[in-house]
Design a protein around this motif. Structure first.
Motif, PDB file in Angstrom:
ATOM      1  N   PRO A   8       0.804  -1.228   0.000  1.00  0.00           N
ATOM      2  CA  PRO A   8       0.000   0.000   0.000  1.00  0.00           C
ATOM      3  C   PRO A   8       0.836   1.277   0.000  1.00  0.00           C
ATOM      4  O   PRO A   8       1.850   1.379   0.703  1.00  0.00           O
ATOM      5  CB  PRO A   8      -0.817  -0.120   1.292  1.00  0.00           C
ATOM      6  N   HIS A   9       0.422   2.224  -0.824  1.00  0.00           N
ATOM      7  CA  HIS A   9       1.036   3.545  -0.944  1.00  0.00           C
ATOM      8  C   HIS A   9      -0.104   4.539  -1.086  1.00  0.00           C
ATOM      9  O   HIS A   9      -0.991   4.327  -1.923  1.00  0.00           O
ATOM     10  CB  HIS A   9       1.955   3.585  -2.174  1.00  0.00           C
ATOM     11  N   PRO A  10      -0.125   5.612  -0.305  1.00  0.00           N
ATOM     12  CA  PRO A  10      -1.283   6.505  -0.304  1.00  0.00           C
ATOM     13  C   PRO A  10      -1.624   7.128  -1.655  1.00  0.00           C
ATOM     14  O   PRO A  10      -2.792   7.413  -1.920  1.00  0.00           O
ATOM     15  CB  PRO A  10      -0.911   7.584   0.720  1.00  0.00           C
ATOM     16  N   ASP A  11      -0.649   7.334  -2.507  1.00  0.00           N
ATOM     17  CA  ASP A  11      -0.906   7.971  -3.801  1.00  0.00           C
ATOM     18  C   ASP A  11      -1.037   6.981  -4.959  1.00  0.00           C
ATOM     19  O   ASP A  11      -1.887   7.150  -5.824  1.00  0.00           O
ATOM     20  CB  ASP A  11       0.205   8.974  -4.133  1.00  0.00           C
ATOM     21  N   PRO A  14      -3.422   2.846  -2.841  1.00  0.00           N
ATOM     22  CA  PRO A  14      -3.854   2.951  -1.442  1.00  0.00           C
ATOM     23  C   PRO A  14      -4.181   1.613  -0.773  1.00  0.00           C
ATOM     24  O   PRO A  14      -3.933   1.454   0.419  1.00  0.00           O
ATOM     25  CB  PRO A  14      -5.104   3.832  -1.527  1.00  0.00           C
ATOM     26  N   GLN A  15      -4.707   0.670  -1.509  1.00  0.00           N
ATOM     27  CA  GLN A  15      -5.038  -0.643  -0.957  1.00  0.00           C
ATOM     28  C   GLN A  15      -3.970  -1.689  -1.267  1.00  0.00           C
ATOM     29  O   GLN A  15      -4.141  -2.864  -0.969  1.00  0.00           O
ATOM     30  CB  GLN A  15      -6.383  -1.125  -1.524  1.00  0.00           C
TER      31      GLN A  15
END
Length: 110
Positions: A8-11, A14-15
């Motif tokens: 997961p990476h916010p940009d 995200p999931q």
């Protein structure tokens, strides 16, 4: 066909995400072809560090790192022992798990 698991990476994911790519494809190409728009300021010419990833599993299955890539990685944000430039990390037959660092050093954008 190897699988790339993206943590997961916010940009970018995200999931988190899981994609497949043909052997011989760079991680960066595979991400872009599957709608994960990782930053790649130099258009994959190995001239910056914006596509830096940390390979959490499958590092040994990638092509060998070259001196020029090592030199660039010294300038990457969040450098770890398993860091690679995704534009230079070419998949073989094994699955890999990658973590895209939260920040990049992009002088063109700053």
């Amino acid at each position: 066909m190897p699988v790339i698991k993206i943590l997961p990476h916010p940009d970018y994911a995200p999931q988190g995400s899981t994609i497949q790519a043909l052997p011989g494809t760079s991680i960066c190409e595979a991400l872009l072809e599957n709608g994960i728009d990782i930053e790649h300021a130099c258009e994959m010419s190995s001239a910056c560090t914006t596509c830096h990833v940390v390979v959490r599993q499958g590092f040994e299955s990638l092509n060998e790192i070259e001196e020029g890539e090592e030199d660039l990685l010294d300038r990457a944000w969040g450098l770890e022992a398993q860091s690679r430039l995704s534009c230079q990390a070419v998949l073989a037959d094994q699955d890999v798990t990658i973590d895209i660092p939260r920040y990049t050093i992009n002088h063109a954008r700053e």
